[in-house]
Scaffold this active site. Sequence first.
Site, PDB file in Angstrom:
ATOM      1  N   HIS A  29       0.554  -1.338  -0.113  1.00 15.96           N
ATOM      2  CA  HIS A  29       0.063  -0.071   0.012  1.00 15.96           C
ATOM      3  C   HIS A  29       1.021   1.459   0.000  1.00 15.96           C
ATOM      4  O   HIS A  29       1.517   1.547   0.870  1.00 15.96           O
ATOM      5  CB  HIS A  29      -1.026  -0.067   1.256  1.00 15.96           C
ATOM      6  CG  HIS A  29      -1.981   0.923   1.426  1.00 15.96           C
ATOM      7  ND1 HIS A  29      -1.727   2.156   2.473  1.00 15.96           N
ATOM      8  CD2 HIS A  29      -2.864   1.423   0.601  1.00 15.96           C
ATOM      9  CE1 HIS A  29      -2.786   2.714   2.160  1.00 15.96           C
ATOM     10  NE2 HIS A  29      -3.486   2.551   1.211  1.00 15.96           N
ATOM     11  N   HIS A  71      -1.082  11.039  -2.490  1.00 16.61           N
ATOM     12  CA  HIS A  71      -2.431  10.441  -1.940  1.00 16.61           C
ATOM     13  C   HIS A  71      -2.996  11.870  -1.521  1.00 16.61           C
ATOM     14  O   HIS A  71      -4.547  12.105  -1.933  1.00 16.61           O
ATOM     15  CB  HIS A  71      -2.067   9.706  -0.644  1.00 16.61           C
ATOM     16  CG  HIS A  71      -3.316   9.551   0.105  1.00 16.61           C
ATOM     17  ND1 HIS A  71      -3.846  10.255   1.095  1.00 16.61           N
ATOM     18  CD2 HIS A  71      -4.132   8.102   0.035  1.00 16.61           C
ATOM     19  CE1 HIS A  71      -5.033   9.600   1.321  1.00 16.61           C
ATOM     20  NE2 HIS A  71      -5.225   8.397   0.888  1.00 16.61           N
TER      21      HIS A  71
HETATM   22  O1  G3P Z   1      -5.846   0.675  -1.349  1.00 17.23           O
HETATM   23  C1  G3P Z   1      -7.254   1.415  -1.185  1.00 17.23           C
HETATM   24  C2  G3P Z   1      -6.809   2.341  -0.128  1.00 17.23           C
HETATM   25  O2  G3P Z   1      -5.618   2.966  -0.481  1.00 17.23           O
HETATM   26  C3  G3P Z   1      -7.971   3.503  -0.084  1.00 17.23           C
HETATM   27  O3  G3P Z   1      -7.553   4.468   0.946  1.00 17.23           O
HETATM   28  O4  G3P Z   1      -7.106   6.753   1.648  1.00 17.23           O
HETATM   29  O5  G3P Z   1      -5.361   5.122   1.621  1.00 17.23           O
HETATM   30  O6  G3P Z   1      -6.106   5.798  -0.337  1.00 17.23           O
HETATM   31  P1  G3P Z   1      -6.496   5.730   0.744  1.00 17.23           P
HETATM   32 CA    CA Z   2      -5.104   4.627  -2.043  1.00 17.03          CA
END
Ligand code: G3P
Ligand code: CA
Length: 270
Positions: A29, A71
């Site tokens: 992630h 992000h």
């Molecule tokens: O992988 C999905 C997740 O990343 C969604 O939440 O806020 O971390 O982008 P966020």
């Molecule tokens: Ca994400």
Amino acid sequence: MTTLLGSNEGSNAGNGKTGSRTGTKIVAHRGASGLYPELTFAAFDAALRMDIHGIECDVRLTRDGKVVVFHDPVLGRTSDGAGRVSATDYADLRRLNVGTAENPQRIMRLEELLELMQDYPDKHIYIETKHPTRYGPEIDEQTLRLLAYAGLRHSERVHLISFSHRAMRYFTHFAPELETYYLFRLREKKWNRGNCMLSRPYGVGPALSHLRARRQLLGFKGLKTYTWTVNDPKDMLWCRDNGVDVFATDMPHIAVETFARADVGGSTLR
Ligand code: G3P
Ligand code: CA
């Protein structure tokens, strides 16, 4: 009407079918963001070297229409800059540090990340298009264009994920061969109270807390299940033992170790 909250239709939870114990895929992630600053070359390169399925990233548009791997809508949390990404030209973003003082990192463009992917031909990428309403589908259009330039427009290694049903519909229409996952959290009930399925994604992507609270989301209507963000080894094993198809973790190195230990000793933490 099909909803993500109110139906057990298609559920495999509690019926003895737990899916493949070894099939759960690990996705880093924002790269290996537990080890390196998120969404940086350092984080992605480290993750791609691991024995995992692939990486997840977020993409946004700059003021001058470039697709950057970032992000937040604003710069403050993860860079030494300030202001909105969408109000800043790429040339100015490029001067910022999203790493550390000792290991400075630059904001990447999506094409740079796709170029890095070429060095890891067995790895997959989950691209999350971030959707400020005012941009409409431009981020989705640009993403498909960059995938085409990189020769990945029809690749099974590419997965498109989003909290936007509009993005899901766009991708299903213009890139039906690419897997899509509709992401959701409980708080989205504010604008979509029944959490109705307003698109036809390949899979659903509930937050881990949501998935654990509503087991019927596993295999919902026969769709694949992607969940996030799974950082606790106990949750990693829960995902594996319950047939989650893919999970995203900030700690891919811990996930690899956890699965390896479980393979030797069963799904318990020792
Ligand atoms: O992988 C999905 C997740 O990343 C969604 O939440 O806020 O971390 O982008 P966020
Ligand atoms: Ca994400």
